[in-house]
Design an enzyme around this catalytic site. Structure first.
Site, PDB file in Angstrom:
ATOM      1  N   GLY B 129     -17.916 -19.679  24.052  1.00  0.00           N
ATOM      2  CA  GLY B 129     -19.095 -20.318  24.647  1.00  0.00           C
ATOM      3  C   GLY B 129     -19.821 -21.194  23.654  1.00  0.00           C
ATOM      4  O   GLY B 129     -20.639 -20.725  22.869  1.00  0.00           O
ATOM      5  N   GLU B 247      -8.821 -25.335  15.178  1.00  0.00           N
ATOM      6  CA  GLU B 247      -8.746 -25.954  16.484  1.00  0.00           C
ATOM      7  C   GLU B 247      -8.229 -27.375  16.407  1.00  0.00           C
ATOM      8  O   GLU B 247      -7.905 -27.988  17.406  1.00  0.00           O
ATOM      9  CB  GLU B 247     -10.152 -25.956  17.107  1.00  0.00           C
ATOM     10  CG  GLU B 247     -10.148 -25.643  18.577  1.00  0.00           C
ATOM     11  CD  GLU B 247     -11.446 -26.035  19.230  1.00  0.00           C
ATOM     12  OE1 GLU B 247     -11.440 -27.006  19.992  1.00  0.00           O
ATOM     13  OE2 GLU B 247     -12.457 -25.351  18.983  1.00  0.00           O
ATOM     14  N   GLU B 364     -14.634 -39.961  18.815  1.00  0.00           N
ATOM     15  CA  GLU B 364     -15.674 -40.704  18.093  1.00  0.00           C
ATOM     16  C   GLU B 364     -16.305 -39.825  17.009  1.00  0.00           C
ATOM     17  O   GLU B 364     -16.571 -40.286  15.898  1.00  0.00           O
ATOM     18  CB  GLU B 364     -16.738 -41.201  19.079  1.00  0.00           C
ATOM     19  CG  GLU B 364     -16.270 -42.353  19.970  1.00  0.00           C
ATOM     20  CD  GLU B 364     -15.266 -41.929  21.041  1.00  0.00           C
ATOM     21  OE1 GLU B 364     -15.204 -40.720  21.382  1.00  0.00           O
ATOM     22  OE2 GLU B 364     -14.522 -42.797  21.531  1.00  0.00           O
TER      23      GLU B 364
END
Lengths: 322, 377
Positions: B129, B247, B364
């Site tokens: 979360g 990740e 970005e």
């Protein structure tokens, strides 16, 4: 920095680096000492090529050691001193006593006019043959690439080879070696373009601040750095596996593809100052535009890979190499 | 530029070839429907448990926590095989990729024993979360708050785009545990909330295809005892940013559309299609070398944040490029209901593609990290 890399960058930043390359023996890095080279492996030779690309040095370094030197050494011939080059093409070799007579034409031979000797790779009914000739005694039609580096046509009209030997390398392998050399040079030149663009973005001020402070410029520089880093690591991996046809084809195709994007972004960041004849950026980008097409551009190597993939049962196995 | 910006190629440990072959055998013998973006869309708890049985989950965790003590590069080989096949790895993906390492680094002994063995068995899935309705790229602005209550905390707030929360056995929540002061990165903490839980409502957010992968997770006073705080209260930002290293730049940032390449390969009969296949192969081969190099640097204990960010930028854009190239040569229209696997895979891919360059840090934001590394920002 590793000592070799430091030495390479020092020498190749000079205006005329060739004498120092010869004196130090680095012109023949990657060529075994017993054949007249200075030893070291392909990774060492790549350090030099990368530095030459980065500094846009106008020297026949890839041609002398990486191409001609190794070819001669592998054929048991002594590597002559001085700048060398190597080529294969439409050349016929005919036995004459204990020597060979060569006839034919070689197209776009790099540095032919200034090479001390030219190693001609050809085939005879008995197999591959490498023959040494002196280009100053041949008919040379001068040509050039975008960077102004000599790419000459050479006519061999009944010329007698100074030395010749059976050669284990064929024309396809010589082309692959050329592609890997240009790929290494491309990554050096790409890093040169990145260094210049980052420095310029930090120095050039508009609207009261360095242009590198603008997000639009930062995003462009990040893309530039991404292309350079990925191309570089891929080429380094290919240098570790120079006999792997997938590795070399993929690394050259990717480097050739990246070169155009890198040149475009580096120029966009530099603005009009980068397109003036005396600015160093142009020496780097001209080499990117030239080298990306030499020894096969991205489309040609994509065809090679596509054919390999089509004949493989699983395209994924081609990617992983197992 | 500094020498540290050079990535040395990564090398897979000896024996990886054998491991890879075993994964391929398993994939050939196990029925599943290959999907594009399988690590988000392909949730199959039974498949996850089978991977757990074979020792392919929690591979890098120590054996005393139910893991397998393998190197991160061996895990790299296993997951790239699963992803390239489009296997349904979505259920366990987050638990295996980042929760395991994060618990190992920051968790208490009790937390490790409670969750890690179950993660390695494929019996404990996690959601994470982070994003909120008003906090996307600016993650430090999260407003979910943790209020002190007795021997624990009560959570209030809303998380969105929470992948797999409806399948998860627990969720790791980033919340503000102390009021914002001048250092906006201070006062954040991570909380483990086993699911389902009182005071936690999970509602689907349907994706472009109408499929249910994302959720809105609303915390309305859910209680978290002190022993389920991960790491030190207030250290949440540092922990989360370290987690992001796992990740980024993994094979899932290159291979989300590889299924399309496989399907094109099966019918690439003309020179134009073969050239396209070759061009994609060249790009992927190169990007994979970069991904492998970053994995090697991570395994060696380095923190290659900048290379990881730029590999993810180029890799995720490649995933979308694959779609455009394959469309040119497919000769079929994308159709989610088609019996033709290529038409179906194209339909899956086009609706997933916008997410490729958003999730895990937009491109970005990633380029901003690269620009900072270059010294211009």
């Amino acid at each position: 920095m590793e000592p070799l890399e430091e030495t390479a960058n020092t020498i190749l930043a000079e205006d005329d680096p060739w004498p120092a390359l010869e004196e130090s023996g680095l012109a023949l890095a990657g060529v075994p000492e017993e054949a007249g080279g200075s030893g070291g492996d392909l990774a060492d030779a790549a350090v030099l090529l990368r530095a030459a690309g980065r500094h846009a040095a106008a020297v026949p370094l890839a041609e002398t050691g990486w191409l001609a030197g190794r070819l001669l050494a592998e054929s048991g011939l002594t590597v002559p001193s001085g700048p060398l080059t190597a080529a294969s093409g439409d050349v016929r070799a005919v036995r004459d006593g204990d020597g060979w007579i060569l006839d034919g034409t070689l197209r776009r031979v790099p540095w032919a006019r200034s090479a001390h000797r030219l190693a001609v790779l050809t085939t005879t009914p008995a197999g591959g043959l490498v023959a040494l000739v002196d280009p100053s005694r041949l008919q040379v039609e001068e040509g050039a690439n975008v960077a102004g580096e000599p790419r000459d046509d050479v006519v061999l009209a009944g010329v007698r080879a100074e030395a010749a030997a059976p050669c284990p390398v064929d024309a396809a392998e010589l082309r692959r070696r050329g592609a890997l050399a240009r790929a290494v040079q491309l990554t050096g030149a790409m890093r040169g373009a990145l260094d210049l663009a980052v420095r310029y973005a930090g120095e050039r001020e508009q609207f009261g601040r360095p242009i590198g402070r603008f997000q639009a410029v930062q995003q462009a520089l990040a893309e530039l750095a991404g292309e350079v880093t990925v191309a570089d690591v891929a080429v380094r991996a290919a240098v570790r596996a120079p006999d792997d046809p997938v590795a070399v084809a993929a690394a050259k195709a990717n480097a050739s593809r990246a070169a155009g994007r890198v040149a475009a972004i580096a120029h966009q960041v530099h603005g009009a100052i980068g397109v003036t004849g005396e600015h160093v950026l142009g020496r780097v980008t001209a080499r990117l535009w030239a080298w990306r097409d030499e020894y096969g551009n991205e489309a040609e190597w994509a065809d090679t890979l596509g054919a390999l993939a089509a004949s493989a049962s699983d395209p994924w196995a081609l990617i992983t190499g197992s | 530029m500094a020498r540290s910006d050079v990535l040395e190629p990564g090398t897979l440990p000896p024996g990886t070839g054998e491991l890879r072959a075993r994964v391929r055998e398993f994939l050939a013998a196990t029925p599943f429907t290959p999907r594009c973006d399988c690590w988000l869309t392909g949730a199959d708890p039974a498949f996850s448990r089978r991977l757990g049985e074979r020792g392919w989950l929690g591979m890098t965790l120590p054996e005393r926590y139910g893991g397998h003590g393998r190197s991160p590069l061996e895990r790299f080989a296993v997951i790239e095989e699963l992803l390239a096949a489009g296997a349904p790895v979505g259920a366990h993906w987050i638990a295996d990729r980042q929760i395991g390492p994060s618990l190992l680094n920051h968790g208490t002994e009790e937390q490790k024993h409670r969750f890690l063995p179950a993660i390695a068995r494929g019996e404990c899935f996690f959601a994470i979360g982070m994003s909120e309705p008003d906090s996307g790229s600016d993650l430090a602005s999260v407003r979910t708050r943790a209020e002190r209550d007795g021997d624990g905390w009560r959570l209030h707030g809303t998380k969105v785009w929470t992948s797999g929360a409806h399948l998860a056995h627990a969720i790791l929540v980033l919340a503000r545990s102390a009021p914002k002061d001048t250092d906006r990165h201070a006062g954040l903490s991570q909380f483990i909330v086993p699911l389902p839980a009182e005071g936690v409502a999970i509602r689907p957010i349907l994706g472009l295809s109408g499929e249910h992968h994302f959720n809105e997770v609303v915390f309305d006073g859910a209680f978290v005892p002190d022993d389920l705080v991960l790491g030190r209260p207030g250290d949440g930002w540092r922990q989360v940013t370290a987690e992001l290293a796992y990740e980024r730049s993994g094979p899932e940032r290159l291979l989300s559309t590889f299924l399309l390449v496989r399907l094109l390969h099966a019918r690439a009969d003309g020179p134009a299609a073969r050239r396209a296949l070759g061009a994609l192969t060249a790009r992927l081969w190169s990007l994979r070398q970069a991904s492998l190099a970053v994995a090697g640097a991570l395994a060696a204990g380095e923190t290659p944040d900048v290379p990881a960010a730029l590999v993810k930028d180029l890799g995720t854009r490649f995933e979308s490029e694959v779609i455009e190239v394959v469309r040119e040569h497919a000769g079929v229209e994308p159709d989610p209901a088609s019996a033709d696997p290529l038409a179906r895979a194209l339909a899956e891919a086009v609706v997933q593609a916008p997410g490729f360059t958003l999730r895990g840090g937009t491109n970005e934001i990633l380029r901003g990290i690269v620009a900072r590394g270059l010294g211009v920002r």
